[in-house]
Design a protein around this motif. Structure first.
Motif, PDB file in Angstrom:
ATOM      1  N   ALA A 188       0.827  -1.199   0.000  1.00 18.11           N
ATOM      2  CA  ALA A 188       0.000   0.000   0.000  1.00 18.11           C
ATOM      3  C   ALA A 188       0.864   1.252   0.000  1.00 18.11           C
ATOM      4  CB  ALA A 188      -0.925   0.012   1.223  1.00 18.11           C
ATOM      5  N   MET A 189       0.302   2.325  -0.524  1.00 16.29           N
ATOM      6  CA  MET A 189       0.978   3.618  -0.448  1.00 16.29           C
ATOM      7  C   MET A 189      -0.052   4.739  -0.389  1.00 16.29           C
ATOM      8  SD  MET A 189       2.437   4.537  -4.252  1.00 16.29           S
ATOM      9  CE  MET A 189       1.403   4.366  -5.731  1.00 16.29           C
ATOM     10  N   LEU A 190       0.353   5.821   0.227  1.00 15.15           N
ATOM     11  CA  LEU A 190      -0.419   7.062   0.265  1.00 15.15           C
ATOM     12  C   LEU A 190       0.088   7.949  -0.860  1.00 15.15           C
ATOM     13  CD1 LEU A 190      -2.293   9.170   1.756  1.00 15.15           C
ATOM     14  CD2 LEU A 190      -0.267   9.748   3.121  1.00 15.15           C
ATOM     15  N   ARG A 191      -0.821   8.545  -1.627  1.00 19.13           N
ATOM     16  CA  ARG A 191      -0.429   9.429  -2.721  1.00 19.13           C
ATOM     17  C   ARG A 191      -0.860  10.855  -2.386  1.00 19.13           C
ATOM     18  NH1 ARG A 191      -2.461   5.854  -7.855  1.00 19.13           N
ATOM     19  NH2 ARG A 191      -4.466   6.281  -6.852  1.00 19.13           N
ATOM     20  N   LEU A 192       0.106  11.762  -2.415  1.00 19.39           N
ATOM     21  CA  LEU A 192      -0.125  13.146  -2.021  1.00 19.39           C
ATOM     22  C   LEU A 192       0.110  14.069  -3.213  1.00 19.39           C
ATOM     23  CD1 LEU A 192       1.823  13.030   1.366  1.00 19.39           C
ATOM     24  CD2 LEU A 192      -0.667  12.876   1.057  1.00 19.39           C
ATOM     25  N   ALA A 193      -0.855  14.904  -3.499  1.00 22.49           N
ATOM     26  CA  ALA A 193      -0.731  15.843  -4.606  1.00 22.49           C
ATOM     27  C   ALA A 193       0.310  16.915  -4.297  1.00 22.49           C
ATOM     28  CB  ALA A 193      -2.082  16.496  -4.892  1.00 22.49           C
ATOM     29  N   THR A 194       0.916  17.450  -5.349  1.00 18.23           N
ATOM     30  CA  THR A 194       1.919  18.507  -5.228  1.00 18.23           C
ATOM     31  C   THR A 194       1.627  19.590  -6.266  1.00 18.23           C
ATOM     32  OG1 THR A 194       3.433  17.554  -6.868  1.00 18.23           O
ATOM     33  CG2 THR A 194       3.658  16.783  -4.578  1.00 18.23           C
ATOM     34  N   ARG A 195       2.391  20.680  -6.174  1.00 22.08           N
ATOM     35  CA  ARG A 195       2.278  21.724  -7.193  1.00 22.08           C
ATOM     36  C   ARG A 195       2.674  21.154  -8.563  1.00 22.08           C
ATOM     37  NH1 ARG A 195       2.116  27.077  -6.088  1.00 22.08           N
ATOM     38  NH2 ARG A 195       2.998  26.672  -4.010  1.00 22.08           N
ATOM     39  N   ASP A 196       3.708  20.315  -8.582  1.00 23.27           N
ATOM     40  CA  ASP A 196       4.156  19.710  -9.842  1.00 23.27           C
ATOM     41  C   ASP A 196       3.073  18.846 -10.477  1.00 23.27           C
ATOM     42  OD1 ASP A 196       6.728  20.803  -9.982  1.00 23.27           O
ATOM     43  OD2 ASP A 196       7.557  19.251  -8.682  1.00 23.27           O
ATOM     44  N   SER A 197       2.308  18.141  -9.652  1.00 21.94           N
ATOM     45  CA  SER A 197       1.281  17.236 -10.176  1.00 21.94           C
ATOM     46  C   SER A 197      -0.058  17.944 -10.408  1.00 21.94           C
ATOM     47  CB  SER A 197       1.071  16.054  -9.217  1.00 21.94           C
ATOM     48  OG  SER A 197       0.444  16.470  -8.018  1.00 21.94           O
ATOM     49  N   ASP A 198      -0.069  19.283 -10.238  1.00 15.27           N
ATOM     50  CA  ASP A 198      -1.266  20.087 -10.481  1.00 15.27           C
ATOM     51  C   ASP A 198      -2.437  19.635  -9.616  1.00 15.27           C
ATOM     52  OD1 ASP A 198      -2.723  22.147 -11.695  1.00 15.27           O
ATOM     53  OD2 ASP A 198      -3.477  20.837 -13.278  1.00 15.27           O
ATOM     54  N   GLY A 199      -2.129  19.298  -8.372  1.00 16.92           N
ATOM     55  CA  GLY A 199      -3.180  18.917  -7.440  1.00 16.92           C
ATOM     56  C   GLY A 199      -3.729  17.525  -7.637  1.00 16.92           C
ATOM     57  N   LYS A 200      -3.095  16.711  -8.492  1.00 17.09           N
ATOM     58  CA  LYS A 200      -3.566  15.350  -8.741  1.00 17.09           C
ATOM     59  C   LYS A 200      -2.621  14.345  -8.094  1.00 17.09           C
ATOM     60  CE  LYS A 200      -5.710  16.579 -13.152  1.00 17.09           C
ATOM     61  NZ  LYS A 200      -5.738  16.329 -14.621  1.00 17.09           N
ATOM     62  N   ALA A 201      -3.189  13.223  -7.632  1.00 18.97           N
ATOM     63  CA  ALA A 201      -2.386  12.209  -6.947  1.00 18.97           C
ATOM     64  C   ALA A 201      -1.814  11.218  -7.946  1.00 18.97           C
ATOM     65  CB  ALA A 201      -3.240  11.496  -5.897  1.00 18.97           C
ATOM     66  N   ASN A 202      -1.085  11.716  -8.927  1.00 15.97           N
ATOM     67  CA  ASN A 202      -0.492  10.883  -9.972  1.00 15.97           C
ATOM     68  C   ASN A 202       1.021  10.949  -9.853  1.00 15.97           C
ATOM     69  OD1 ASN A 202       0.606   9.997 -12.534  1.00 15.97           O
ATOM     70  ND2 ASN A 202      -1.469  10.126 -13.357  1.00 15.97           N
ATOM     71  N   LEU A 203       1.659   9.835  -9.515  1.00 13.13           N
ATOM     72  CA  LEU A 203       3.103   9.835  -9.274  1.00 13.13           C
ATOM     73  C   LEU A 203       3.894  10.211 -10.517  1.00 13.13           C
ATOM     74  CD1 LEU A 203       2.270   8.518  -6.581  1.00 13.13           C
ATOM     75  CD2 LEU A 203       4.207   6.982  -6.834  1.00 13.13           C
ATOM     76  N   HIS A 204       3.409   9.821 -11.692  1.00 13.82           N
ATOM     77  CA  HIS A 204       4.133  10.134 -12.922  1.00 13.82           C
ATOM     78  C   HIS A 204       4.135  11.632 -13.219  1.00 13.82           C
ATOM     79  CE1 HIS A 204       4.729   5.941 -13.889  1.00 13.82           C
ATOM     80  NE2 HIS A 204       3.438   5.712 -13.746  1.00 13.82           N
ATOM     81  N   GLN A 205       3.164  12.339 -12.663  1.00 14.59           N
ATOM     82  CA  GLN A 205       3.081  13.784 -12.866  1.00 14.59           C
ATOM     83  C   GLN A 205       3.766  14.563 -11.747  1.00 14.59           C
ATOM     84  OE1 GLN A 205      -1.150  14.408 -13.313  1.00 14.59           O
ATOM     85  NE2 GLN A 205      -1.096  14.002 -15.497  1.00 14.59           N
ATOM     86  N   GLY A 206       4.284  13.863 -10.742  1.00 19.50           N
ATOM     87  CA  GLY A 206       5.010  14.549  -9.686  1.00 19.50           C
ATOM     88  C   GLY A 206       4.397  14.482  -8.309  1.00 19.50           C
TER      89      GLY A 206
END
Length: 319
Positions: free
Chosen positions: A173-191
């Motif tokens: 399991a993992m927790l996914r946290l949005a960032t400025r790089d990912s534009d507020g989305k919890a997508n690891l490939h987007q940052g």
């Protein structure tokens, strides 16, 4: 937090994409079950039959003329989410957190008009975000209000938890946290940031962004070493029940923790990515083989979760 290099991960049982596709997705996932997970509306309906809660469904828009009903619906709402039923990778999802007069405020803070949202619904129906570009339907859901214990860690977007389930056993399991790089989305490939979670306790282990170890969230500045997920065992049970619901042997289960309603299922994925291994600092293969070696598999979600929590528990590593 500890860190294991990709080379050491491979030696520690890292699952490769080719092996995932052939030995696990190809072998354990019946393609007849794919429509249940590739369509968010079908997922919601089947999940309810297996005591797995999802965000409240407010409207299903199937045809252009039904968009007029959407206008009536949102006139009384402050927040909601619009999703394409057959979208993937978060494409086409629009989250409205509040209103400012006649304008609607997205999670990013951007303002949009009702006309913009109606055009978005039309694009969804036309299949702009669907797998293969086929015509789609739009789902309007109640807004998820993330629990305070997790919301502060994420930048704008709602944090979610990905659990890989194999033969009904939650294995990683993992927790996914949005960032400025990912534009507020919890997508690891987007940052987005991926935080590995101990199956035994729901406590954070390692954290990565762009496959590099980090200790602090790049935007919130919060330490990622001491996160604890609420209602952890309940989340594992929900994930495990999705096995009976879909009959998929290998899948990703994405959940959120709502401040009022507790754990909710967002969606299922029949082809979950492998970045979860980097976030945990451990390979999936060892755990998958442990389940395959079982001579007497557990026939209830409760039994499978108890086995997983004991077998795959890890000591929490401090920074």
């Amino acid at each position: 937090m500890s860190w294991i290099s990709p080379f050491r991960l491979q030696r520690a049982g890292m699952l490769s994409m080719n092996r995932r596709n052939v030995d696990y997705i190809g072998r354990y996932n019946d393609r007849a079950s794919y429509p249940l997970v590739d369509n968010k509306l079908k997922t919601k309906l089947i999940a309810a039959e297996y005591d797995v809660s999802t965000p409240q469904l407010l409207q299903v828009v199937r045809q252009q003329h039904e968009i007029s009903h959407f206008r009536e619906l949102v006139d009384e709402l402050d927040g909601f989410a619009i999703k394409p039923a057959k979208g993937s990778g978060g494409k086409g999802i629009t989250v409205i957190t509040r209103r400012d007069g006649n304008q609607y405020i997205k999670a990013s803070g951007a303002k949009v008009t009702l006309a913009t949202l109606e055009r978005h619904l039309s694009n969804i129906l036309a299949g702009l975000y669907s797998l293969g570009g086929t015509p789609d339907v739009a789902i309007v859901e109640d807004l998820v209000q993330p629990s305070a214990s997790l919301a502060d860690y994420s930048f704008q977007g709602v944090p979610d938890i990905r659990i890989v389930v194999f033969q009904g056993y939650p294995v990683m399991a993992m927790l996914r946290l949005a960032t400025r790089d990912s534009d507020g989305k919890a997508n690891l490939h987007q940052g987005a940031v991926g935080v590995g979670l101990d199956i035994g306790t729901g406590h954070s282990l390692n954290a990565v962004q762009f496959n590099k170890a980090i200790h602090l969230h790049p935007d919130t500045g919060l330490n990622l070493a001491n996160i604890a997920i609420e209602d952890w065992q309940q989340m594992l049970l929900m994930a495990s029940r999705c096995y009976e619901a879909t009959n998929l042997g290998y899948m990703g289960v994405d959940l959120v923790v709502d401040a009022q309603k507790g754990p909710l299922l967002l969606e299922l994925n029949a082809r979950p990515g492998l970045a979860i291994q980097m976030a945990n600092g451990r390979g999936l293969l060892t755990r998958l083989k442990a389940v395959e070696r079982l001579k007497r598999p557990h026939f209830t979600p409760e039994g499978r979760v108890a086995f997983a929590m004991e077998t795959f528990a890890q000591p929490v590593q401090q920074a």
